[in-house]
Structures are given as C-alpha cells and as structure tokens.
Design an enzyme around this catalytic site. Structure first.
Site, PDB file in Angstrom:
ATOM      1  N   GLY C 149     -11.891  -2.804   4.924  1.00 15.39           N
ATOM      2  CA  GLY C 149     -10.523  -2.403   4.634  1.00 15.39           C
ATOM      3  C   GLY C 149     -10.407  -0.892   4.570  1.00 15.39           C
ATOM      4  CB  CYS C 150      -7.496   1.341   4.924  1.00 15.37           C
ATOM      5  SG  CYS C 150      -6.258   0.391   4.022  1.00 15.37           S
ATOM      6  CE1 TYR C 151      -5.371   2.696  -1.027  1.00  9.40           C
ATOM      7  CE2 TYR C 151      -4.927   0.356  -0.831  1.00  9.40           C
ATOM      8  CZ  TYR C 151      -4.477   1.643  -1.050  1.00  9.40           C
ATOM      9  OH  TYR C 151      -3.160   1.870  -1.290  1.00  9.40           O
ATOM     10  CB  SER C 154     -10.981   6.027   1.683  1.00 11.53           C
ATOM     11  OG  SER C 154     -10.514   5.314   0.556  1.00 11.53           O
TER      12      SER C 154
END
Lengths: 336, 336, 336, 336
Positions: C149-151, C154
C-alpha cells in the site's frame, strides 16, 4: 423592529447551509422550521459541524402543510420548489425561492431552456426577480421572490449600466464566466471529486447553458429590446466565487465609462465599482459584487469584469437582502 | 541518429527546469552547458531536488563566449535573450529562444507592445516563429527560432482553422484565457504568494497584454489581412495549464465545424481535436494542445476552447518539438 | 530483451490509469488485455482523455478465463483481487496484485484488520511482499507479488534503516502520514468532493487503519521481534503525494544517522536520502521515495520524514519496478 | 457598555487585516489609530480591497508617541513589538501583543529559542500569556497580554486536559502539526509562491521550532513539572487552518477520555469537543478550537487531534477574546 419567523425548506445543500448561517445571525429573524429529507431528525450541528455551538435546531421532513412561518426560503433543486411554493403562498407565507423555478416571466422561454412545460405558469406572473439593484421596489411588495442564479447575478450587474446608459451594443454581448465548484451544489458526482477538479480548468454547458434564459430576460428589459448573448461557464478550482468577464462593442464614445458605472451604482451598498480589476478572494463570504470596466480602444470594445461569491450574493446572501427589503429592515442586516 | 550538444542559458526558472528535464530524456541530445547567474556552482540536483538522481551537471555563470554547443536554448527574461543571441548565432550555434525578444517580425509592433526600440531589428527578419503546426518548413531550416508564448500558442492554434478556412470573421475575435500561476514564472512577488492566488481568480493586463502583438501577427498571416483582437488573461489557482475560450462571428454556414478542425489538424501529433471540451488536467505535463469547437446558432458565433500546459506546449515542450524538426528527429522524441 | 504481454484487470481507477500509462511506455511490455466492468466496449482514449493519442486499446469485461498473457496486474478493489488471482496463477500467469488481498502472511492478522476470513489463505504463503528495497530476491522468483500500500511504502522505507541498524526502539514508533486525495481512489463519495477537501485537512481512521497490519508485519521482520505502531493518516488537499513523519526513541547514540540512512540505501535507485526535508512536489509523478532524518537531542528521538507519490511508488510505479525485477529488465525501465 | 478606542500597530499583514476586520465589527470598539510603515497615507480600502466599503480609516506611520488609545494591538514582527510596547505601557495603554516577544516567562528560555538576549526582561514578568481557557483570571487584570502563537494554541488546548487530569505521561508528548500558508504571514519569499506550495506538503523547522519554548512553558505549568516535547510543523496547501495531532502515552486507564475532555472544556464557548475528528474547514474564519480524542489500546497511547484557524483562534480572534475578558465584555462579542 419586529422579529419574523422563517422556514428553510431543503436546507442541506451549500445554499441552505449558508442561509442557516446568515439567518441565525440576523437580528430580526428567528429560524423556526428547517427541513431536509436526508437529515430529518438530526440537529444542525450534527449535519454541519461548522455550525455546531452557533446554531441550534433540528431538521424535520419537508411538509408544506406543517410550515407556519412568516417567510419560507426554498433551497430546493430546480423543479422541486414549484411543488412547495403554491401551498405556502396560499397560506399567506412569503416565499423566497433560490431555485430557477420562478425566475422566467415567459412559460415558453422556460420550456425552451428547461425542456418541459412549466407546472404553474400563473405563478411566473406573480413572482418578482430578486435582484435588488434592479427591482428593489417590486421586491418590497412581493409575496414570491425568485432569487437570481449566481451566473446571472454576476453578468446582469456587470451589463446593466452599459445597456441602460446606451454604452454597449445589445447584440454584441459575450459573457465568459468562471465558477468555483460549490456552484454545482453538494452534488456527489465523479466530475466534482477533488482529484477531478484540482489542477483542472474546463468550460462546460457550451453553447446553451440554462441560465441564459434569465440573463437575456433581464438584459432585454434593460435594453428595451430583445437581447441574445453568448455565455460560456467554466469550472475552476475554487470553493466559492465567480468571475464574469463580459465583452460588448461600444455603442458610442464615452468620456469615462468607469464614472458612468460608479454613478449607476452610487446608492448601492453591495456593488463596489473600482478602477482595480476584481478578485474572487475579495468577495468570498461577502454579499458584494465587485465591478471594474475597461475600454479597449484598439477593438472598440468594452470589457467589464465582475466578481461575486456564488453562495452569498449569488444565492443565500441575496435572498436575505431581498428579505430585508420586503420587511423594511436595513438592507445590510445579517449580511455585512 | 547523431547526438547533438545543447546549452540551456538561464536554466533556473520553471521553463528552464522543464527544458532540463525534457532534454535529459531526449535520446539524441546531450546537455553540456547549463547557465544560471543565481545558481552558478551548484548542481542541478541541488537547485531542483525533483531532478536529483535523474540529471547531473552543474550550473555555470552565463557567458556566450564559453558556449560551444550545436544548439542553445535561451530561457532568459524578455530583453535579456537579445543580448546573448547575436554572439551565439555568429558562432553558428542554432538558437531556440523562449523569450518574446524575436517573436515579432515588425520592429514597430515590438515598440508598440514593449515600449522601447528593439535592440537588434535585423534578427527579427531572420527569426522563425516556432509554432510547428503553422511554420514547420521554416523551422526546419532556421538558425534562430522564436518559440511562441503560452497564451499565443493556445489562441493561434484555436483560431487557425477558422481563419484559414474562412469560417470566422477576422474582426470579431475575442480570446478569453485562464492561466495557472507558473505562467508568471518563478517571480517572487506578493501577488503570486500562495495565499494571494489560492481561492483567487482575477483578470489582469486588460486591455492590452503584450502577447497580443504576436497573436495578431500570426492571425493576420492566416487571415491574409490585418487582424485586431480582444484578449483577456486571467490568473487561476492551478500550477500548470491554460484554457483559452475564443469567440468569433461565423463568416458562413458550415455543415460541420468540428470536421473542419479535425481535418486541419489530421497530420498533427500534438493537436487533439475532440467533440469533448478540453480540460487542463488532460494536457498537464504533456505537449498536447486539446481543442474543441461549438457553434452557437442563437448568436451565430463559433466558440473554440483550447487547453495546453503553459510550460510544455506553451514553452519548453514546443521548443524541443522545434529542435526535433530542425534536426530531422522524429517529432515526438523526448516529449511523449 | 524479449517483450512480454500484460493484462491489466480493473483498469478504470487511478492506479489502473497510471499502470496503463507506465506500461504503454515500457520498452519490453505490450498491453494486450484491459478489463473494466464499467467501461467495457470503450477505448482507452474515451475513458481517459489524457491518454488519447498515446495509448490505444479497448476495455473488455473482466473474465479470468479469457486472459492469456505472461503477466497480469490486478488493480481491483480489496476483496475482489482474490477472486481473479487463483485462476490466473493456475494458468501460469504471473500476478502483480495492487490490492491488500495478499499482503499479509498471516490469515489471523488478515482477519483482525479486514474483519472476515481470508478466502484463499494458501496463497498468502506463496505471495511475496513487493517492496523491492527489502525483498528484491524473493520478488525475482515470485509468481504472485502483493504490491504494498501507499502508506506502508512510505513508512516501511522510512523505518527500515533505523530498525535494521538498531538505531530506534521498536516499541516507540509513531507514524503520522498525510495523503493526497487520489489515495482514496476514484471513489464517488461526498467526503471526496472538491468542496469538501479543498481548504480542508483532517485525520481519519484513528486509531486502527487497515494498513497497520502490513506495516507491522514488515517492521517486525526488520526488528526481529513483534512491533506495534501508532499510525494516523490525514487527508490534505493534494492530488498526489504522501508525507510520512515518523518518530522513534533512539536506541543508542549514533554519530551520524543520516550517513547510516545513506549507506543503507546507497544501491537503491528509487530512494533518495538527503539532508533536506522532502516535499511531495519533488516526487509527484515519479517512482522516488525521498527521505530525510533528524535527531532531536532534546527528546532523544529520531524524526524521519519520507515523501512518495501514492500512485507511483505507492502503487503502479512500484508494481512496474517489481515486474522489471521479475523479468530481469533494468529496474528503471518505464518508470524513470 | 462603554466603547473603547483601539490602535492596531503594524496592521498590514494577515493578522493585522484580520484584527481590522474583527474590531471593525466589534460593538464596543472603535479603531482610531492604524499604523503601517509600508502603507502610511493609504486607506484601509486601498490596501485591503476586501474591506472596501466595510472599514474606513487611513494608515499612518508607526509612532508610539502619537498613540493615545485605551488599548493597542501589536501585529508586528517578532523583535519589533518589544520596541513599541514599553512606551505604550508607560502611558497606561493596555497592550495586546500578537508577536512572540512577551510570551516566555524566562529570559533564558527566550535566549535559547530566539538566540539573542531579551531586550526588556522585566516585561516578561508583567506579561500574561493570553490563552483564555487557561489564564482567564490573569488576563482580566493584565496590562500586557502576550497572545499565543498559532501552533501553541492548537497544541496546548489539545494537551491541557490530559496533563491536568493525569491521563498522559508528560515525557511522551509528540505534536505533529499541519499549517496553512497564511501561517507564514504575507512574507514574500520563493518558498511561499503558489507554485511552490500548491501540490506540496513538507515538514520544516525540524527538530527545534521556536514555538516549542512557549508550548513547553505552558505544558510544564499544567503538568507541575518540566515538560519537553517533540514538535514537527508541516506546510500544506491551505490558506488558513492548523491541524495538530498529538500523541501521548497513557498514564492510567480512563473509562472515557472523551468525557474527561468534554468536562474540562464544558464552560468554554470556543472549544468544541466532539467524538468526530476535526477538520480545518469547520473552523476556518471562526474562533473555535475543535478537539477530538481517541485511545489507541494497541499501543497504550492517547491521540488528540485539534483544529483551529491560525489567523483567528491562532492570532487575531484570540486577541479580541482577551480584549473582551480585559474589559468585561461578553466573551464572544465580535468573534462569533
């Protein structure tokens, strides 16, 4: 001053929210009836967290029979307001309608732009177009006020002095307008998602947007002859605000067009004519219409630029301004 | 294909940054010289963190004498490019200038719009206006290409088919343009602060913006007669993108204006004619010009809407497109 | 290099659009199959005007039986990908899934965060977590890659060096993340309207966002012990981009934390460690993860800040990076 | 109620503009003196077109000797307010300072965070920290009120109940804040250009932002012991608004943390505690601080989220609230 009781019917959209906010601060108005099909049973604070602690009250199901106020604001979708207005009017309630249902004088024009027969053509004759700067006297005595659309307000106020004073040729009018996204209401559609509107600018509704009908009606009245215009609305990434840039061929030389505009609006509290070009940020959340005007001597054209907040002077604020006129309240109460 | 060496002079603004990015990805170009007064001694990655790890190289002080490349892109302010071009041209370097310094054929028109004498009027005759869709053949053989401004690109491409095919009356053209804030470059001024541009929309430069000169020059060429236009630029809260909405009175009936436009641009890779109205978000960071056209039969006007990215098709991308033409590279290399 | 055939299943959302764009530019990939229930029968250009003239092809109804490619990207909602993957895997097709369906190793953890039994727990063992910087070798040989996922991307990339090198205490990790609105996909809901997101910043999903499961799984692997974190996502008015600011108590003194981070990622093309704090605008539409790190000696805490584009390194770009690894293509092909 | 005369010194920034707006609407205040070095000789309407037609008056050169009002608001840069305050105080004028010059009780702490000796340390003892929810009684009798910064207001109000009621461990506080760009004032610098802030999110001032000093001062008072915090401010693309997300380790089990917060602020008009997470758009252009709180049982942490408008509750609105307390006016006058 006596205090009046007000109903807001269909208070769950952006115009409705703005009406609640403005009327809740109005010294002479008590909101006693708030309807919303979607939010019936919820408090104002639950539906609009922004108004929590500022405005009390609870939404109820819309039902014209149960409304028993002095005045009712209709913040309903086009085509729905006409269902509620007749019953309210029969009870003697004054109606300020924010939809397009009663703005056109002519049922034929209505049919041309809305593509169906008007369901209550008699009321079109009775209704007054609620643009105070042009129709203050009629608004004063009206029982049914059809508040202008946001684009029409920004364009009619920009063109009025030029047409009335014979500065511009009526057949040359082109209005190019930019609107913030709240102009589409709280409509949940892909095209209004943040990701579709941010970093986006686009024209839409070319060449025959529905608002053209009421604009031409009012400009024709001003010109004393039938006026047909070009109008292109654009959607730009603002929350609130409209800029209209209007082009007209000069009908005659004028020593000082700006002075004509200043003089035309000198008694108007909510129109600010300035040598500086307007900016939406200067009118946002105000009831002002800012106007500037320039002569393009190379092309013999007049360029008028106007700015309003589409939810205030373009909707809820203007409705309150009309209310103040109808009840002889000071015109800025609740909107300055 | 042979690889050429390129200099970018004045590479520290937004157009310069875009040029660095595009040319660094171009299969046939090697950037060998980058100048910036402000950033001399710094690497590209230090100045533009976005390009870190993508583009190497270091900025040096601008000095025409030290430039020894095949081609030089000038991304300098108006009035400064003209100081650098002559020396480069004398050395046989091909010059692609992104400023307004060489766009006008007429020194008198230059003086009218820029309010001072042109310092090198001879070069005006030599320079080619770098709009590939209209001047591809001349660009091919040019040594000095004056890349069009962003507003002019969006307007000229929108008007060209109508004038060339006699659809619109040349004296009726009104262009209403909206630009993102990068159109002002990286100029540090209060009016371009985030807080002054966000939730703001405003016209500026009314009625005589400097870009009118080059627009009228090109439209006059297309029309075969002198054309004067009205043009109103607006600043809206986008980073990149221009929408131009252009109005013309129809000169004749046309069965299908859209078909005329499609046919006019059928061989052009970077012009997309569509029945749908354009949106800046569809062209952002691309070299496309999207165009749509509508006939307003009520007013007998043509409405053309175009969208470009002001930094790509409106500046750096178009410059690279010209380069590809000059060197017989496939036109989309580095910009698709 | 051989060219492979790729299918994109569920290609109508933002990640799907990004995949189409990236793969259409990939030298070794041919998109031969595009599915979308909503857009079956339409061309890519019709659905995504941005891609008109760039990408051909037509959407078909999704049907795993008809897919006959080397590789399939699943850009489907969570819970739907698991319906398509098994049939594709049985045919020997390599699957890169962008949903959360195969990211967790543990079916119990899946149930804890997604609140239902995993429908194909056997595949959880087979799948590889597609974060190249941590699992490049396993990705190389994988048939089923679960793209992070994106979170999580990061946060995991920001924490990895600190945990792996013992700089930060595993039980002290707090991740505070800000996301642009495209992180919610193209979901048509009131909360994602422009007018609800512009001039809005808000936390959501506090305290137990679903992404915590995969973050803790990966951080536990890095720490060699079970890690539990606090994570607060926020929605801010950007189109694309995530900033994660991560706090950890220092486990030991380190002479130069930044040097440890630089060393950890020295071989990674897509991680840029810098002394300057990252900014979403520097990674937007790139596959980079920018990282900076600071020691707060007053509180004995490490502060790591990372930035990615949620649709590129946080979704489609990372999937292509995994593809390049699986097929031994140069890792930056198609994503630089 | 008696009406008082007010001066606004340094009224040309965003806080100054907001003060003019709020005080011009205040029933008991007359603005009789407005200073601005930059705008001396210009009217309010010329400098702030938004206020044209609403507020009269002209800017004069700042000169403490010529100020002869009951109260003076100092909206000056840090380090400048301290030059004006002593003379005003000697004349018996009440001073509400919006800068950081008088917020710290300790001259040493001032030196630590501002890196120079405080020029008037005696005044630090006299000044009262103008956060009404914590220091209402002292504000009532104060002659010199140091209005809190925007970040401190959002953090202190969020932490106060937890520390005062012993819910959170004082040494565990991490505050992660997001601010709109008006927080930087009207400072003309490249980093605040629209194009540099739009589509940008970034941390800054890590790890030792100047506001930490006053936050720790107030939290230490609340905790009864010295408190040191981690604080990371971020800039996000909003005009106005701050979100602070604050993490604390729970000191004890609490049945209902939200109830504790509600009880703590039950008498406060301008703090709205809610089960829903706050959103800057709900407090924009209001004096409210919205707060919600969640327990993260997985990590034994408390997560508090607060939202304010940095120019209202974070600056001008709070100053007016203090004024109302000092003069025994109803607290919401002019700010609701």
């Amino acid at each position: 001053m006596k205090t009046i009781k007000a109903a807001i019917v269909g208070a769950s959209g952006y115009s409705g929210q703005e009406l609640i906010y403005l009327l809740s601060r109005h010294a002479n108005v008590e909101i006693t009836h708030l309807t919303s099909r979607q939010y019936a049973g919820k408090t104002v604070g639950e539906v609009f967290p922004r108004l929590q602690g500022l405005v009390g009250g609870m939404f109820v199901e819309p039902n014209a029979d149960k409304i028993d106020t002095d005045v009712a604001f209709l913040a309903l979708p086009h085509g729905v307001a006409v269902e509620y207005a007749p019953a309210l009017l029969r009870k003697g309630i004054k109606v300020l309608d924010l939809s397009a249902d009663f703005r056109l004088k002519s049922a034929e024009t209505y049919k041309e732009f809305y593509e169906h027969e008007h369901p209550a053509p008699d009321l079109l004759k009775q209704s007054v177009y609620g643009l105070p700067e042009l129709h203050r006297d009629k608004i004063r005595g009206a029982q049914l006020v059809a508040c202008p659309g946001c684009y029409p307000t920004s364009i009619i106020l920009g063109v009025a002095p030029a047409l009335k004073k014979g500065l511009g040729k009526p057949d040359s009018i082109i209005a190019n307008s930019l609107s913030g996204v709240s102009g589409a209401g709280r409509k949940v559609a892909e095209e209004y998602l943040f990701t579709e509107c941010n970093e986006s600018a686009r024209a839409y509704g070319v060449p025959k947007h529905r608002h053209i009908g009421e604009i031409e009606q009012e400009l024709s009245l001003l010109a004393g002859s039938s006026v047909t215009i070009s109008f292109t609305p654009h959607l730009i990434p603002l929350n609130r605000g409209i800029i209209s840039t209007i082009y007209m061929t000069l009908a005659k030389k004028s020593d000082d067009v700006l002075a004509v505009y200043r003089d035309f609006y000198k008694a108007e509290l909510f129109v600010r004519v300035s040598a500086s070009l307007p900016d939406t940020k200067n009118v946002q959340m105000t009831n002002f219409c800012d106007i500037s005007v320039r002569v393009d001597s190379r092309t013999n054209r007049l360029v008028v630029v106007t700015a309003i907040d589409n939810l205030t002077k373009g909707a809820a604020g203007q409705a309150v301004q009309c209310l103040n006129i109808m009840y002889d309240y000071a015109e800025p109460i609740g909107i300055v």
